[in-house]
Design an enzyme around this catalytic site. Sequence first.
Site, PDB file in Angstrom:
ATOM      1  N   LYS A  82       0.855  -1.189   0.000  1.00  0.00           N
ATOM      2  CA  LYS A  82       0.000   0.000   0.000  1.00  0.00           C
ATOM      3  C   LYS A  82       0.889   1.237   0.000  1.00  0.00           C
ATOM      4  O   LYS A  82       2.067   1.186   0.399  1.00  0.00           O
ATOM      5  CB  LYS A  82      -0.892   0.011   1.244  1.00  0.00           C
ATOM      6  CG  LYS A  82      -2.165   0.824   1.074  1.00  0.00           C
ATOM      7  CD  LYS A  82      -3.216   0.095   0.271  1.00  0.00           C
ATOM      8  CE  LYS A  82      -4.518   0.875   0.224  1.00  0.00           C
ATOM      9  NZ  LYS A  82      -5.572   0.164  -0.490  1.00  0.00           N
ATOM     10  N   VAL A 186     -16.910   4.573  -4.116  1.00  0.00           N
ATOM     11  CA  VAL A 186     -17.497   3.268  -3.816  1.00  0.00           C
ATOM     12  C   VAL A 186     -18.799   3.415  -3.043  1.00  0.00           C
ATOM     13  O   VAL A 186     -19.807   2.788  -3.377  1.00  0.00           O
ATOM     14  CB  VAL A 186     -16.508   2.392  -3.022  1.00  0.00           C
ATOM     15  CG1 VAL A 186     -17.153   1.059  -2.654  1.00  0.00           C
ATOM     16  CG2 VAL A 186     -15.236   2.150  -3.829  1.00  0.00           C
ATOM     17  N   GLY A 187     -18.796   4.233  -2.000  1.00  0.00           N
ATOM     18  CA  GLY A 187     -19.998   4.417  -1.186  1.00  0.00           C
ATOM     19  C   GLY A 187     -21.171   4.931  -2.001  1.00  0.00           C
ATOM     20  O   GLY A 187     -22.303   4.489  -1.815  1.00  0.00           O
TER      21      GLY A 187
END
Length: 356
Positions: A82, A186-187
């Site tokens: 990440k 995404v939400g």
Amino acid sequence: MALKLVEEQAPAGYERLVYIEDEEAGLRAFVCVHSTVLGPAVGGCRMWNYATLDEARTDVLRLAAGMTNKNAMAGLGLGGGKSVIIGDPRSDKTEALFRAFGRAIESFGGSYYTAEDVGISPEDMANVAKETAYAVGLDHGAHASGDPSPFTAEGVFQCLKVGAKAVFGTDDLAGRRVLVQGLGHVGWSLAEKLHAAGAELVVSDVNAEAVEKARASLGAEVCPPGEIFAQQMDVFAPCALGGILTHETVAQLTARLVCGAANNQLLEPSVAEDLLARDCLYLPDYVVNAGGIISVAGEVHHAGPEYRADRLVQIAGRVAQIVETSRKERKTTIQVADDIVADILAKAAKVEALAV
């Protein structure tokens, strides 16, 4: 070149942690490679206005380990890593910043691929890709897969229906009160799917414009961020930052099902025991939110759309198996998922050791 890469001492179980700085470009970032046992590390880049370097470092370590689990569980032949960029994504983005970040990623020589995460768009990643071959989630190119967000949302939605069937006896979401925390890419996509399915939608976000849009176009009820756990709900869908589920917040939670896109939703693993004790089914985040990395993996492997389609379908089935095993063995769902990942990694490490 003003770019500086500082190797830091990676914690036990991690392979590499690098602090990156370019004063000219205004870049401060971390890249963490957690594991390359299964293949090159892949995981998105998050841009966030972290208060301190320690806060950013802690986040990248947690997120990188989560990517190892996610990629292993999804069977992608990839390791986990990440990156985080310290800055305000609303005001601090420049082409120079992302190109400097791209030069840093190129220096990893393919051991880490980056892509979009919170605060990063395909346009930003295109600037990163001007300096490295190891940026994915691109809109253009021979194997471009585009913004991974819609695929993440689709996977979460399908898993949410699996969870609803297990908890409520039906996957029909009509009339179910679902609280979506976080209306990023995404939400928002998940909220649209829930609205289309007839759910009674409640939304919460620090972005007033996003919640007003949800109220106007999706008929959503708006909940202030500080009042989430005071709400009555059937399903909680955390789609913002991690650590939202703590011993304290779970004690207030009214939902019977938790299924969302956020990474590292549990502040600590023991919170899963609290959810189980409250008869609230928690669907492990790194299993349900794998749609985006599946899309990106197709780009890394130079695979066609069938690769993504086949693996997207498998997410919901994997969740159903985890829920079944959890109930049969009286373990938390996260214990079951972690055990599966540990077995995958142990077998891969054994094969690697034999090959040496």
